[in-house]
Design an enzyme around this catalytic site. Sequence first.
Site: not given
Length: 385
Positions: A52, A105, A177, A202
Amino acid sequence: MNYSSKLVKVNKDPGHGSHISPVYMTSTFVFDNAEVGAQRFAGEDPGFMYSRLGNPNVRELEEKVAALEFGEGCLAFSSGMAAITGCLLGVLQAGDHVVAHTALYGATHAFLSKTVKKFGIDVTFVPFKTGEELEPHITDRTKVVYFETPSNPTLSLVDMKSVAAIAKQKGILTIVDNTFLSPYLQNPILCGIDIVVHSATKYLSGHGYLIGGLVISSKEIIDTMRKEVQKTMGANLAPMDAWLLFQGIRTLHIRMDRSQENARILAERLEKHKAIEKVYFPGLASFEDKNIMEKQMKGPGAMISFVLKGGYETGVKVMNSVKLSTLAVSLGDVGTLIQHPASMTHAIIPKEEREKAGLYDGLVRFSVGIEDVEDIWKDLEMALE
């Protein structure tokens, strides 16, 4: 080293000489002794402690993406939204103000319009393209300017150098972004932007088999975010996903070149089709932000949005008529994806707000893949008829 060499170059495994790094599928790491463990937790030893908090596959990915985006550091998250929300929570605090673009978005818009209110953070949504259009909306509490360029899904552009110049004058952080273009076609940091975020799901992945997010910035910002946000939120990228993403990035330039070549051909044909009211694609001569594109983008990308005559019902009909193109959300896959924002990704945004941002009921978002362009066109033409 040229861009494609940066993408393809891999690190040889120092342990056994493997050409491709092995996957370190482990939750924890062994310390040679208590003193080494103490040094690692104190940040005095660069070794790993717990996946982590860091993993060899994740570190390799972060170093690669930081180099591609011309940043000093990168932080990998478990999803694009984890990267966006983690980034914003990492730089904002109660009483701060954010100026955000209206065209975002849907989940990003929801986070900024609803969730951050719980933390005493105010947000103003503005349809700006330049620093001059942005400036009147900046207050003495403004800490961040957040936008996408190209935006999702209208593909409108923001002049990054212009916005960055105004923000730097006032000591405000800029966050962009860059998902729609990837570091292959656009580098916001070279335009003066402070922080870049990606949905790595993406184009960077490119194959539709993982979820991931990335934040790229200065070493100071990334180190602070790693300690104060990701360590406590736990939204870290898994080792296997980091390994897969690293492999996907190696073919980014080839996929992007083919996809945007297909997109250019399709956009020109769509613009002439009787069923289409308007086409949004940065590579078209008619594109209204072409002057901005030429200043900051290396290519138009492979996303097309078009508005159908007939509105919402026609959009649904087209969605239900395609055969080759896949009716699915997401984008940047090797296969062509098509979706209807008004009923899918942006349905969460009220219609009045959607239309202010150019998100009309008949708008279709088209992520062009690497298939034969004539096959994609025949499928789309049939659906339009």
